[in-house]
Design a protein around this motif. Sequence first.
Motif: not given
Length: 256
Positions: A93-97
Amino acid sequence: MSTSSDVAAPALARGARLTLGTAVLGRPDVAVLHGVELDVRPGEILTVVGPSGCGKSTLLRTFAGLLSPLAGTVEQDGEPLTGPSADRALVFQEDALLPWRTLRGNVELPLAIKGVGRSERRSQADSWLGRVGLAAQAGQLPHRVSGGQRQRAQLARALAGSPRAVLMDEPFGALDAQTRSGMQDLLVEVLGGTGATVVFVTHDVDEALFLGDRVVLLAAGRVASVYDVPRPRDRGALDDPARVALRRAVLSSLGI
């Protein structure tokens, strides 16, 4: 949401078959799913729903190779699945870029890990960014774009490494309704023709029924039901009797 449909991206390998056999899933101190029998077919989108704490994320992390089964088997294409692999991409859910890398740099990352040369990985990254409608934002840092754009970049990064399975843990849960709907359409469009298998965890029944070829319901520590979803996939078919009946069955099973 517009995409650059004229931008070709590299085809993915044929989808992986993921299988659980009489599996007990969880951590050594607590089992959350028991006796799981599940066969995820190559190339399908399998959506997973259930109440909070029912084991949806545990199931996904087991398929990712981050958790080992406490009992039973977990396999990919008939072989034991023993740990993480580039064959399986995990999307949260968190984009983690990575905040210090541009969107292009983030999408290039799995290609760099695989040893793809600089010019080729830039070309492939730009191709995927074009497919998800981010060609104009390729040089931007993640904090300079919207949440929906970051999720599109995360999808491009996941697919750039040519995984045979994409494991998605409520990836659109933090988005507003309009952006979420657009991301659902984009996911179906971008996956079309890739052959990748998708396991998609969501708490949203309507999302599960729109995206899934089949829907798995987890409840009471087990796989309670597996439903085939009527097709074609069409937002305008919400009143289709078969779809209405399936939605009612899933909601009833969830106690809603």
